[in-house]
Scaffold this active site. Structure first.
Site, PDB file in Angstrom:
ATOM      1  N   LYS A   1      -2.277   3.636  16.616  1.00  0.00           N
ATOM      2  CA  LYS A   1      -3.628   4.188  16.416  1.00  0.00           C
ATOM      3  C   LYS A   1      -4.558   3.719  17.528  1.00  0.00           C
ATOM      4  CE  LYS A   1      -6.099   2.506  12.984  1.00  0.00           C
ATOM      5  NZ  LYS A   1      -7.358   1.888  13.486  1.00  0.00           N
TER       6      LYS A   1
ATOM      7  N   HIS B   1       0.846  -1.193   0.000  1.00  0.00           N
ATOM      8  CA  HIS B   1       0.000   0.000   0.000  1.00  0.00           C
ATOM      9  C   HIS B   1       0.886   1.248   0.000  1.00  0.00           C
ATOM     10  CE1 HIS B   1       0.187  -2.072   3.907  1.00  0.00           C
ATOM     11  NE2 HIS B   1       0.572  -0.916   4.389  1.00  0.00           N
TER      12      HIS B   1
END
Length: 932
Positions: free
Chosen positions: A590, A147
């Site tokens: 996160k 990605h």
């Protein structure tokens, strides 16, 4: 620590002035006449605002921006973006030249060079015997991820590479007068070209584009850089160890990996055929490189019969080639029968070309006859190269043998025919669903209803009994059929490309040991693992990925349970390789914030190695790092040294992506430096293989445990328990618009329409906060934890200062936080906060982030005993300062464009504002030198 040597950036400032003049010259002729002066005016106005924060200064800047016509605004944004691209080149080029000059003056080169590292090892008592032990286990493995987040188009990257090469020539003292003007004219024309090349992609990227983006760097820089790194290491070895170095065998310690085309977690666009295509394109790329290099060698090694005597083994191989090729060899050898090595290399080139033709046909899906003339494997090609090398040495030509031929041998050993070892990744529930379906069809067993112990027993029995699961494929669901097809592709490609073409099968969201055993069962269904005639075999390695804070805390239980399974131990032994464990930096940060993530990862590494020792199974850690601090990024050398003592053990594997690939590998010279710094960091961190290393102090571990808990609570309070926080995220950052940049094929969220923190991808999370200058994922909670831990106990500040001075982990944590804090700007963030639909929510959340920013700065400066952030890294501090005055106006424009787009989503005004908005995202990413 406060007394630092003054940073001399005179040469860099000269280069920046030159590039700004060239850019201004291009803007005057190729853009609107006043663009250059507008850019400088906005920069000055923002600098004045930064100095005194006066509201009238802010209004003056806003008025200047408001009065810009749409077409002028577009060009202003592009001019800022161009400035950052040229500034990046100026910094990179100047740093390169400084290292060159250091090399000319002092053979020790720079801190972190091979010479510096080997010399320190020697002085610490590491002799050639110990060094050989260390080198034998050395493996540095950067992995390009599936990605990429690079915001620059390939056309722009190529143009910037050409500009760098031209600019680099100005450092050559021989380039004077007319010749210097020629270079200046070329630089001017290259800036013109950049100005007329659109930096925003018009179309979305698909997986094939991503594969192409990853392959791009090998012919550009990495083939040559890899060969140069080995040359530099050998030279440093001779310099430091002298004649003793001849006894040292330098193995291949660099290998590249990839997820591109193999990572299907959350990306429905990666199909089984995509994985096969990725490997074939990799093979095509490396074969083309070998052909070019063999062609060059053919022209260089022109020894003639009668003037040299090749070895009998070499001559026999030449006869064997001619017999294999038959009539096909006659036209090939017509012009080189007199020169044995040219003769051999000509036939080798032909065999490589046949292998390339074969793989090209498979890429194009053309069915053709199998060419028996083609090299069947990289091993055969390498054997021929070594025959030439040995033969040349036999008649006194080692100097010739150790030039380009040795480079090619190193490359063939490093890249084989696969170029990069491909990892395959999939989320654990996909395997659980497939296994449940198979057991239901084959044995009428409700797998989902079983507990963990029952599942492990059933999986072990099924793997150990070949053919025990019989079912009709046609009854399988499409999802299960596709999951099985991936394993079949792995089996097929191992046969087609070579046994080394895959590295590991990575299981994301690994929660229990059965998640690994499920993959082994699916592999057994396609012949990748199992037992035949009572003997175990295994052609697949599995890497469980632990991502969240909770998952990190379960590592010990999961791994010990897994390794307690006799069937799995047998498969691991048959695989004859170490257990790999992957740690997720992005999602853990996160999830629980930087302190909980960093400390959880640190403890996880200690746990994995403790299990490795107790179970007597070698383990390797795979670090899932991103480009930014909030995703585990930062300088590689320092990051490796900050790992727990005695956990690296010669091998390290880590992901690289997006802008990291561009900044490290778009130029060969920089690629050499980055690879060198990574390898030397690995060597230093692996000293425990040959000498005792000091363990962490128990009190340090206790302190970090307490700090981590406080920091996690603070972070979760903000992100999970603050009313309106997620609205603030989606309304005050360009997270939705980032998806329109067309920089990747993977969706920004795990689940459509799910706006939760768990659903949003870590890349989009970090990228969006960075754009709005609120890089809090990289530092939020640090200030609160330090303040709380020291409250009312002045002696604790002294303790933390000692940790900062003596503990690499703690120092690296606070150093990285300083960089992220410098990239934050709470005044600019306030402009974005005003975009909140509920103004009270905007003010409240911004106030919480800004207060923690102040706490972080104050406490880190107290602990580091410095007056300002990055005082110990003046080069980086100066770089960020140079960028800030140009970033500010872009942020103000972006906030205004976001408002325009969202207020006019259903009319033409909104669509007109979108293109310049996307340009600001590109420009700010270039200025901050990172996206996700």
């Amino acid at each position: 620590m406060a007394n630092q040597q003054p940073y001399d950036d005179k040469a860099l400032r000269t280069n920046i002035r030159l590039l700004k003049l060239l850019l201004a010259k291009v803007l005057k002729t190729d853009a609107s006449p006043k663009i250059s002066s507008i850019v400088e005016q906005l920069q000055r106005q923002f600098a004045a605002l930064q100095r005194d924060g006066n509201s009238s200064r802010r209004q003056q800047l806003l008025d200047s921006l408001k009065n810009l016509p749409a077409d002028i605004q577009n060009e202003v944004i592009r001019a800022f973006s161009m400035y950052f691209s040229l500034l990046n080149i100026a910094e990179e080029s100047t740093n390169l030249h400084q290292r060159r000059r250091q090399a000319e003056k002092n053979k020790h080169f720079w801190r972190g060079s091979f010479h510096d590292t080997l010399l320190n090892l020697q002085r610490s008592g590491v002799g050639i015997v110990e060094l050989q032990v260390l080198l034998n286990d050395l493996r540095y493995m950067p992995v390009m991820t599936a990605h990429p987040t690079e915001a620059k188009r390939r056309a722009v990257r190529g143009a910037l590479r050409n500009f760098f090469l031209s600019f680099d020539k100005l450092d050559d003292p021989r380039v004077k007068g007319y010749f210097r003007q020629v270079v200046m004219d070329r630089l001017h024309s290259q800036i013109q070209l950049l100005w007329k090349t659109d930096e925003v992609r018009a179309h979305g990227m698909n997986v094939l584009d991503e594969i192409d983006a990853g392959l791009y760097y090998f012919p550009l820089s990495l083939f040559q850089a890899t060969a140069q790194v080995y040359r530099n290491f050998h030279r440093a070895l001779l310099d430091v160890y002298g004649n003793e170095a001849a006894a040292i065998k330098v193995p291949n310690f660099i290998s590249f990996g990839s997820w591109i085309g193999g990572d299907r977690d959350g990306n429905p666009n990666v199909k089984p055929e995509t994985t096969a295509l990725a490997l074939r394109l990799q093979t095509q790329t490396v074969l083309q490189e070998y052909i070019n290099r063999v062609d060059t060698l053919r022209e260089q090694i022109s020894h003639s019969y009668g003037l040299c005597q090749p070895t009998p083994a070499f001559l026999q191989s030449l006869d064997d080639d001619r017999e294999l090729l038959g009539d096909a060899s006659i036209p090939l050898e017509r012009s080189c029968r007199q020169e044995p090595y040219r003769h051999k290399l000509t036939l080798m080139k032909y065999r490589l070309e046949m292998a390339l033709s074969r793989i090209s046909q498979r890429i194009e899906q053309i069915n053709g006859p199998t060419d028996i003339h083609a090299y069947a494997s990289a091993t055969m090609f390498l054997a021929d190269l070594n025959l030439i090398h040995t033969s040349l040495i036999s008649h006194g030509d080692q100097a010739v043998a150790d030039l380009e031929l040795l480079d090619l041998i190193r490359l063939a050993e490093t890249f084989g025919f696969h170029l990069m070892q491909l990892d395959v990744r999939q989320e654990s529930s996909r395997h659980s669903d497939a296994v449940a379906e198979i057991f239901s069809l084959a044995l009428d067993i409700d797998y989902q209803a079983l507990d963990e112990t029952q599942r492990l027993q059933l999986l072990g029995e099924a793997i150990a009994a070949p053919g025990s699961l019989s079912y009709d494929d046609i009854l399988l669901s499409d999802a299960t059929r596709e999951t099985l097809e991936v394993f079949q592709v792995m089996a097929n490609m191992r046969s087609e490309i070579g046994h080394d073409c895959f590295s590991r099968y990575v299981i994301s969201m690994t929660h229990v040991a059965s998640h690994v055993m499920e993959v082994m069962l699916l592999a057994s269904q396609t012949g990748l693992a199992g037992r035949i005639g009572g003997r175990w075999y295994c052609h697949i390695g599995v890497s469980p990925l632990f991502e969240t804070i909770e998952d990190l805390s379960h590592i010990d239980a999961v791994l010990r349970n897994l390794l307690a399974q006799p069937v799995y131990r047998s498969l691991l032994q048959a695989y004859d390789q170490r257990q790999e464990v992957m740690l997720g930096y992005s999602d853990s940060c996160k999830d629980g914030g930087i302190l909980a993530s960093a400390w959880g990862l640190y403890r996880a590494q200690q746990q994995v190695m403790a299990i490795s020792d107790s179970e007597d199974i070698p383990c390797r850690l795979f670090h899932g790092r991103g480009g930014t601090i909030g995703r585990g990024g930062g300088p590689t050398h320092e990051a490796i040294l900050a790992q727990p003592p005695a956990t690296v053990r010669g091998q390290i594997k880590f992901t690289e992506q997006g802008e990291v690939l561009f900044y490290r590998y778009n130029n060969m010279e920089t690629a050499v430096y980055e690879l060198t710094m990574g390898v030397t960091g690995l060597i230093k961190a692996s000293a425990s293989l040959v000498q005792p290393v000091e363990a962490d102090k128990p009190e340090a571990l206790t302190i970090m445990n307490e700090l981590s808990g406080i920091g996690e609570r603070s972070y979760r309070q903000l992100t999970e328990h603050t009313p309106g926080f997620l609205d603030y995220f989606y309304e005050t950052t360009p997270v939705a618009e980032i998806g329109q940049l067309n920089i990747g094929s993977r969706p920004s969220h795990r689940k459509k329409q799910d706006r939760s923190k768990n659903s949003v991808r870590a890349i989009a999370w970090v990228f969006a906060w960075a754009q709005s200058r609120q890089t809090f994922p990289a530092w939020y909670g640090i200030g609160s934890s330090l303040e709380s831990w020291c409250a009312g106990k002045p002696d604790r500040l002294h303790t933390l200062r000692e940790l900062y001075r003596q503990w690499p982990f703690f120092r690296n944590l606070l150093s990285n936080a300083q960089m992220a804090l410098c990239k934050s700007d709470m005044n600019i963030a306030q402009e974005y906060a005003a975009l909140c639909v509920d103004q009270e929510v905007g003010k409240r959340v911004h106030a919480l982030i800004a207060a923690e920013h102040r706490r972080c700065v104050d406490w880190i400066l107290e602990i580091a005993e410095n007056e300002k952030l990055l005082a110990e890294n003046p080069e980086l501090a100066a770089s960020l300062h140079r960028r800030n005055d140009y970033l500010g106006p872009l942020n103000f424009m972006q906030a205004d464009l976001l408002r325009a787009v969202r207020q006019a989503e259903d009319n033409d005004q909104g669509s007109l504002a979108m293109k310049p908005l996307l340009r600001t995202i590109n420009a700010i990413a270039a200025g901050m030198r990172n996206t996700g």
